[in-house]
Design a protein around this motif. Structure first.
Motif, PDB file in Angstrom:
ATOM      1  N   SER A  53       0.824  -1.198   0.000  1.00 60.16           N
ATOM      2  CA  SER A  53       0.000   0.000   0.000  1.00 60.16           C
ATOM      3  C   SER A  53       0.861   1.253   0.000  1.00 60.16           C
ATOM      4  N   GLY A  84      -3.783  -1.969  -5.414  1.00 59.42           N
ATOM      5  CA  GLY A  84      -3.271  -2.560  -4.177  1.00 59.42           C
ATOM      6  C   GLY A  84      -3.553  -1.683  -2.961  1.00 59.42           C
ATOM      7  N   ALA A  88      -6.107  -2.762   0.175  1.00 62.56           N
ATOM      8  CA  ALA A  88      -5.558  -2.788   1.532  1.00 62.56           C
ATOM      9  C   ALA A  88      -6.368  -1.891   2.460  1.00 62.56           C
ATOM     10  N   GLY A  92      -7.816  -5.104   3.883  1.00 58.94           N
ATOM     11  CA  GLY A  92      -6.513  -5.730   4.041  1.00 58.94           C
ATOM     12  C   GLY A  92      -6.225  -6.100   5.480  1.00 58.94           C
ATOM     13  N   ARG A 104      -8.135  -5.983  10.774  1.00 56.82           N
ATOM     14  CA  ARG A 104      -8.530  -5.384   9.504  1.00 56.82           C
ATOM     15  C   ARG A 104      -8.945  -3.934   9.742  1.00 56.82           C
ATOM     16  N   TYR A 134      -9.594 -11.388  -3.999  1.00 54.62           N
ATOM     17  CA  TYR A 134      -8.585 -10.784  -3.130  1.00 54.62           C
ATOM     18  C   TYR A 134      -8.309 -11.677  -1.930  1.00 54.62           C
ATOM     19  N   PRO A 136      -6.564 -11.287   1.482  1.00 53.98           N
ATOM     20  CA  PRO A 136      -5.981 -10.248   2.339  1.00 53.98           C
ATOM     21  C   PRO A 136      -4.686 -10.656   3.028  1.00 53.98           C
ATOM     22  N   HIS A 139      -2.077 -10.359   0.552  1.00 55.29           N
ATOM     23  CA  HIS A 139      -2.185  -9.122  -0.218  1.00 55.29           C
ATOM     24  C   HIS A 139      -1.888  -9.385  -1.694  1.00 55.29           C
TER      25      HIS A 139
END
Length: 267
Positions: A53, A84, A88, A92, A104, A134, A136, A139
């Motif tokens: 990120s 990205g 996030a 993320g 999170r 996705y 997490p 990532h």
């Protein structure tokens, strides 16, 4: 004008609400926390790691004031680093509290995080068009289905909303019930809807801070969307979507394109 009565005018909604209400005799309906259930990721699918990120360079106050629904998108692809950062900020993993718990950026009932985030991708640098999921904890994105999504099909899938087919991608928030319903029973569905709202607001504000446009979508054909995204509709259900992309010149003037231009190729 006739008075609106919840139970009479919208009986299905009323039945759901009363069926998940709590009173003294059922207030202890919550069970023990279920064993940790992994997400929908499949280690055998093609994998695209996302850049770390890059952070958001405008304050919360500015992002809140600038947020608006965008229904006009440019055809430019979304830069992968921007995607990205967006994911996030939405759902993320910020840090680990221990070997199991994952922190999170949104609250979740019991810390169970029962939501999944899928992407219907039309135009993102470094990603094949199609459906991506996705992950997490890693990532990154796993490719569920490589397919070009025709504009006419997307307009149909989202019940005649033409701007969906112009966006770079559509983010799909879904609910995997086995991760929270064993603990919270029917009330857990309410918690999932609340969590989806938290997640979507994060995506909205992060998109605004990144110079992106987005418009949230509640109208879609549930079973068709679930099938396209690779969900088992008996176990996982789509709840909420957002079309996200680079806004056209008129919309981008509101925010400016400063954050996006740092990572986007010149056109």
């Amino acid at each position: 004008m006739r008075d609106f009565r919840f139970a009479d005018d919208t009986p299905t909604a009323w039945t759901y609400h009363r069926g998940t209400a709590r009173w003294l005799f059922n207030a202890s309906a919550s069970g023990e926390s279920p064993p940790v259930v992994p997400g929908r990721e499949d280690g055998g699918l093609p994998w695209t790691p996302l850049p770390a990120s890059g952070g958001l360079e405008i304050g919360l106050d500015e992002a809140i004031r600038a947020r608006l629904s965008c229904r006009r998108f440019r055809p430019d692809p979304l830069p992968l680093p921007v995607l990205g950062t967006l994911l996030a900020a939405g759902y993320g993993v910020e840090q680990r509290s221990g070997p199991v718990m994952q922190d999170r950026p949104v609250p979740s009932g019991g810390g169970l995080y029962p939501l999944e985030l899928s992407l219907l991708v039309r135009a993102v640098d470094g990603l094949e068009p199609g459906v991506h999921h996705y992950v997490p904890a890693g990532h990154g994105l796993e490719r569920v289905r490589a397919v070009r999504l025709p504009e006419a099909f997307l307009v149909y899938l989202f019940m005649g909303q033409p701007w969906v087919a112009e966006a770079a991608l559509v983010a799909v928030i879904s609910f995997a019930g086995e991760r929270s319903l064993p603990k919270y029973r029917d009330r857990g569905y309410r918690y999932a809807l609340l969590e989806a709202g938290h997640l979507m607001q994060n995506l909205n504000l992060a998109a605004t801070a990144l110079g992106l446009g987005c418009v949230n979508i509640g109208g879609f054909y549930d079973d068709e969307l679930a099938t396209l995204a690779g969900m088992d509709i008996e176990r996982e259900i789509p709840l909420y979507c957002s079309a996200i992309g680079i806004p056209d010149a008129a919309a981008s003037d509101r925010m400016g394109m400063r954050a996006l231009e740092r990572g986007a190729p010149s056109r």
